[in-house]
Design an enzyme around this catalytic site. Structure first.
Site, mmCIF file in Angstrom:
data_model
loop_
_atom_site.group_PDB
_atom_site.id
_atom_site.type_symbol
_atom_site.label_atom_id
_atom_site.label_comp_id
_atom_site.label_asym_id
_atom_site.label_seq_id
_atom_site.Cartn_x
_atom_site.Cartn_y
_atom_site.Cartn_z
ATOM 1 N N CYS A 11 0.871 -1.176 0.000
ATOM 2 C CA CYS A 11 0.000 0.000 0.000
ATOM 3 C C CYS A 11 0.908 1.226 0.000
ATOM 4 O O CYS A 11 2.127 1.099 0.128
ATOM 5 C CB CYS A 11 -1.006 0.002 1.153
ATOM 6 S SG CYS A 11 -0.348 0.166 2.806
ATOM 7 N N CYS A 85 -2.288 1.345 -4.377
ATOM 8 C CA CYS A 85 -1.040 2.043 -4.718
ATOM 9 C C CYS A 85 -1.030 2.479 -6.175
ATOM 10 O O CYS A 85 -0.046 3.032 -6.657
ATOM 11 C CB CYS A 85 0.196 1.213 -4.371
ATOM 12 S SG CYS A 85 0.416 -0.288 -5.301
ATOM 13 N N CYS A 89 3.047 0.558 -8.529
ATOM 14 C CA CYS A 89 3.500 -0.804 -8.233
ATOM 15 C C CYS A 89 4.134 -1.422 -9.469
ATOM 16 O O CYS A 89 3.513 -1.454 -10.533
ATOM 17 C CB CYS A 89 2.333 -1.671 -7.784
ATOM 18 S SG CYS A 89 1.631 -1.130 -6.225
#
Length: 141
Positions: A11, A85, A89
């Site tokens: 996250c 996120c 990522c």
């Protein structure tokens, strides 16, 4: 998948959702799953409300420190679970990715964070039943 699957929880701040998920995975898998977590913009400490709601479940995450997500973590993981996120990522072909839509517990009261924690626990139990099908049945019975 490797004998001992590796799961990465991601996250943004690596201070709440991913830390709770990692705590549940470590506890509920009994060490049969390698657990990693990271954030694209790690916070300076774990969310104290996340620590409190996990303590209610008998899981201590007070010693955890938000970590910067690395491409190495993604590369060595069998399963990558993202929690808001977005596009930051890293994606590697051949990995199993899931995006869990969970409310960010930042700034929320303990009563608001408990349902997020419970949702995470249910998702971890479901994931464990896929990763370790025979063993999970024995654990939960």
């Amino acid at each position: 998948m490797a004998e001992k699957p590796t799961v990465l929880f991601v996250c943004v701040h690596n201070a709440g959702r991913s830390q709770m998920a990692a705590g549940f995975m470590k506890e509920l898998s009994g060490g049969r799953v390698e657990v990693l977590s990271g954030g694209s913009e790690p916070g300076d400490q774990i969310n104290p409300v996340a620590v409190a709601v996990m303590a209610e479940e008998g899981i201590d995450i007070t010693g955890n420190v938000p970590q910067l997500l690395t491409t190495g973590q993604v590369r060595e993981s069998d399963v990558v679970i993202t929690m808001g996120c977005g596009d930051v990522c890293p994606i590697f072909p051949g990995k199993r990715y899931e995006d869990w839509e969970l409310t960010d517990p930042a700034g929320k009261s303990i009563d608001e964070v408990r349902p997020i924690r419970d949702d995470i626990r249910a998702r971890i139990e479901a994931l464990l039943s896929e990763l370790l099908p025979a063993e999970t049945e024995e654990m939960l019975s």
